[in-house]
Design a protein around this motif. Structure first.
Motif, PDB file in Angstrom:
ATOM      1  N   ALA A  93      38.157   6.433  -5.497  1.00  0.00           N
ATOM      2  CA  ALA A  93      39.331   6.663  -4.664  1.00  0.00           C
ATOM      3  C   ALA A  93      39.080   6.113  -3.271  1.00  0.00           C
ATOM      4  N   TYR A  94      40.133   6.080  -2.466  1.00  0.00           N
ATOM      5  CA  TYR A  94      39.923   5.678  -1.079  1.00  0.00           C
ATOM      6  C   TYR A  94      40.181   6.855  -0.147  1.00  0.00           C
ATOM      7  N   ASP A  95      39.435   6.854   0.928  1.00  0.00           N
ATOM      8  CA  ASP A  95      39.519   7.892   1.951  1.00  0.00           C
ATOM      9  C   ASP A  95      40.742   7.618   2.816  1.00  0.00           C
ATOM     10  N   THR A  96      41.703   8.546   2.828  1.00  0.00           N
ATOM     11  CA  THR A  96      42.932   8.320   3.579  1.00  0.00           C
ATOM     12  C   THR A  96      42.720   8.392   5.086  1.00  0.00           C
ATOM     13  N   ALA A  97      41.563   8.879   5.501  1.00  0.00           N
ATOM     14  CA  ALA A  97      41.251   8.959   6.939  1.00  0.00           C
ATOM     15  C   ALA A  97      40.052   8.089   7.287  1.00  0.00           C
ATOM     16  N   PHE A  98      39.872   6.980   6.539  1.00  0.00           N
ATOM     17  CA  PHE A  98      38.707   6.122   6.771  1.00  0.00           C
ATOM     18  C   PHE A  98      38.654   5.606   8.197  1.00  0.00           C
ATOM     19  N   HIS A  99      39.830   5.428   8.816  1.00  0.00           N
ATOM     20  CA  HIS A  99      39.886   4.861  10.169  1.00  0.00           C
ATOM     21  C   HIS A  99      39.294   5.796  11.218  1.00  0.00           C
ATOM     22  N   GLU A 100      39.196   7.080  10.881  1.00  0.00           N
ATOM     23  CA  GLU A 100      38.628   8.045  11.829  1.00  0.00           C
ATOM     24  C   GLU A 100      37.123   7.858  12.005  1.00  0.00           C
ATOM     25  N   ARG A 101      36.510   7.127  11.108  1.00  0.00           N
ATOM     26  CA  ARG A 101      35.061   6.894  11.187  1.00  0.00           C
ATOM     27  C   ARG A 101      34.751   5.491  11.692  1.00  0.00           C
ATOM     28  N   GLY A 102      35.684   4.914  12.406  1.00  0.00           N
ATOM     29  CA  GLY A 102      35.525   3.547  12.881  1.00  0.00           C
ATOM     30  C   GLY A 102      34.293   3.332  13.725  1.00  0.00           C
ATOM     31  N   GLU A 103      33.954   4.286  14.572  1.00  0.00           N
ATOM     32  CA  GLU A 103      32.794   4.114  15.447  1.00  0.00           C
ATOM     33  C   GLU A 103      31.503   4.122  14.648  1.00  0.00           C
ATOM     34  N   MET A 152      39.174   2.340 -16.019  1.00  0.00           N
ATOM     35  CA  MET A 152      40.508   2.645 -16.551  1.00  0.00           C
ATOM     36  C   MET A 152      41.490   2.894 -15.409  1.00  0.00           C
ATOM     37  N   THR A 153      42.681   2.323 -15.556  1.00  0.00           N
ATOM     38  CA  THR A 153      43.786   2.663 -14.665  1.00  0.00           C
ATOM     39  C   THR A 153      44.879   3.402 -15.428  1.00  0.00           C
ATOM     40  N   GLY A 154      44.631   3.667 -16.694  1.00  0.00           N
ATOM     41  CA  GLY A 154      45.578   4.405 -17.516  1.00  0.00           C
ATOM     42  C   GLY A 154      45.431   5.900 -17.310  1.00  0.00           C
ATOM     43  N   PHE A 155      45.963   6.390 -16.204  1.00  0.00           N
ATOM     44  CA  PHE A 155      45.945   7.827 -15.917  1.00  0.00           C
ATOM     45  C   PHE A 155      47.021   8.138 -14.888  1.00  0.00           C
ATOM     46  N   ASP A 156      47.330   9.403 -14.762  1.00  0.00           N
ATOM     47  CA  ASP A 156      48.329   9.863 -13.801  1.00  0.00           C
ATOM     48  C   ASP A 156      47.625  10.064 -12.463  1.00  0.00           C
ATOM     49  N   ALA A 157      47.708   9.049 -11.599  1.00  0.00           N
ATOM     50  CA  ALA A 157      46.985   9.107 -10.331  1.00  0.00           C
ATOM     51  C   ALA A 157      47.467  10.261  -9.462  1.00  0.00           C
ATOM     52  N   ALA A 158      48.763  10.495  -9.434  1.00  0.00           N
ATOM     53  CA  ALA A 158      49.283  11.604  -8.637  1.00  0.00           C
ATOM     54  C   ALA A 158      48.761  12.934  -9.162  1.00  0.00           C
ATOM     55  N   GLY A 159      48.662  13.051 -10.488  1.00  0.00           N
ATOM     56  CA  GLY A 159      48.129  14.271 -11.079  1.00  0.00           C
ATOM     57  C   GLY A 159      46.657  14.470 -10.756  1.00  0.00           C
ATOM     58  N   VAL A 160      45.890  13.390 -10.834  1.00  0.00           N
ATOM     59  CA  VAL A 160      44.464  13.462 -10.483  1.00  0.00           C
ATOM     60  C   VAL A 160      44.304  13.841  -9.018  1.00  0.00           C
ATOM     61  N   ASP A 161      45.138  13.272  -8.163  1.00  0.00           N
ATOM     62  CA  ASP A 161      45.049  13.592  -6.739  1.00  0.00           C
ATOM     63  C   ASP A 161      45.369  15.061  -6.485  1.00  0.00           C
ATOM     64  N   ARG A 162      46.385  15.592  -7.157  1.00  0.00           N
ATOM     65  CA  ARG A 162      46.698  17.022  -7.002  1.00  0.00           C
ATOM     66  C   ARG A 162      45.564  17.891  -7.508  1.00  0.00           C
ATOM     67  N   GLU A 163      44.943  17.449  -8.598  1.00  0.00           N
ATOM     68  CA  GLU A 163      43.888  18.240  -9.240  1.00  0.00           C
ATOM     69  C   GLU A 163      42.611  18.270  -8.430  1.00  0.00           C
ATOM     70  N   ASP A 167      44.127  18.284  -0.771  1.00  0.00           N
ATOM     71  CA  ASP A 167      44.293  18.225   0.682  1.00  0.00           C
ATOM     72  C   ASP A 167      44.737  16.844   1.174  1.00  0.00           C
ATOM     73  N   GLY A 168      44.917  15.899   0.246  1.00  0.00           N
ATOM     74  CA  GLY A 168      45.363  14.560   0.619  1.00  0.00           C
ATOM     75  C   GLY A 168      44.288  13.672   1.197  1.00  0.00           C
ATOM     76  N   SER A 169      43.032  14.105   1.103  1.00  0.00           N
ATOM     77  CA  SER A 169      41.933  13.363   1.724  1.00  0.00           C
ATOM     78  C   SER A 169      41.586  12.072   0.997  1.00  0.00           C
ATOM     79  N   ARG A 170      41.940  11.983  -0.284  1.00  0.00           N
ATOM     80  CA  ARG A 170      41.614  10.799  -1.068  1.00  0.00           C
ATOM     81  C   ARG A 170      42.780  10.444  -1.971  1.00  0.00           C
ATOM     82  N   LYS A 171      42.873   9.166  -2.322  1.00  0.00           N
ATOM     83  CA  LYS A 171      43.863   8.679  -3.264  1.00  0.00           C
ATOM     84  C   LYS A 171      43.127   7.921  -4.371  1.00  0.00           C
ATOM     85  N   SER A 172      43.280   8.369  -5.607  1.00  0.00           N
ATOM     86  CA  SER A 172      42.529   7.793  -6.716  1.00  0.00           C
ATOM     87  C   SER A 172      43.091   6.433  -7.117  1.00  0.00           C
ATOM     88  N   LEU A 173      42.182   5.534  -7.483  1.00  0.00           N
ATOM     89  CA  LEU A 173      42.538   4.176  -7.878  1.00  0.00           C
ATOM     90  C   LEU A 173      42.100   3.851  -9.302  1.00  0.00           C
TER      91      LEU A 173
END
Length: 203
Positions: A93-103, A152-163, A167-173
């Protein structure tokens, strides 16, 4: 050995391990994938480049039976059993707040990175693109460890993210099964690849 293989610095054996002989695998032996192996893979692939060194990829290892079932329920039906039985499964997944660690990732340019990705749409695009780039590195790292991957990309990404990331910290790919291939894997011939002249143009 082909003429093109001879032009590469990497040994023919390493080329074959990473590309020519490597295949996507759907069934594995029960041999475990250790934390030490995963650490070794990370310590290799962490050097792959990303835009402004943002490194947005985050990896969640799904080992316990309880967590595995939580994931399986969100997989497409053809991917459920192989996800249930693989020695190791990882949610990439990707970190939705990756930009906060820029320094941390680019000393002296932390505020610039935060500013560039203050817009959510720009942040989402960068996070997805660069994490996807890192996923390719991870797949090659798995092969370099002598293991096989079943991405595999054959999955419900929104469902995995909820599961797993409520907290919305990551989005599965991508979800990837990892292990030693079972006998007879892969069960089908290699599919065709485009040749040089079908892919490359010059201007």
């Amino acid at each position: 050995m082909s003429e093109t293989a001879e032009l590469l610095e990497l040994s023919k054996e390493a080329q074959d391990l990473l590309f020519r002989d490597a295949r996507t695998v759907g069934a594995f032996t029960d041999e475990p994938v250790t934390e030490e192996q995963v650490r070794a893979i990370h310590d290799l692939v962490k050097y792959g480049p990303t835009s402004l060194n943002t490194q947005p990829l985050r990896v969640t290892l799904v080992r316990s039976a309880e967590s595995r079932e939580r994931l399986v329920q969100h997989m497409a039906e053809p991917n459920q059993e192989k996800t249930r039985t693989a020695p190791l499964v990882a949610i990439l997944a990707y970190d939705t707040a990756f930009h906060e660690r820029g320094e941390e990732v680019f000393p002296g340019r932390g505020e610039m990175i935060k500013g560039m990705f203050a817009d959510e749409a720009a942040r989402d695009t960068n996070g997805r693109l660069n994490a996807t780039l890192q996923i390719a590195y991870v797949l090659l790292g798995i092969r370099a460890a002598g293991l096989a991957a079943g991405p595999m990309t054959g999955f419900d990404a929104a469902g995995v993210d909820r599961e797993f990331f409520a907290d919305g910290s990551r989005k599965s790919l991508v979800v990837v099964n990892i292990g030693t291939p079972a006998e007879g894997q892969p069960p089908f011939p290699r599919l065709p690849r485009f040749e040089y002249d079908e892919v490359v143009t010059e201007v």
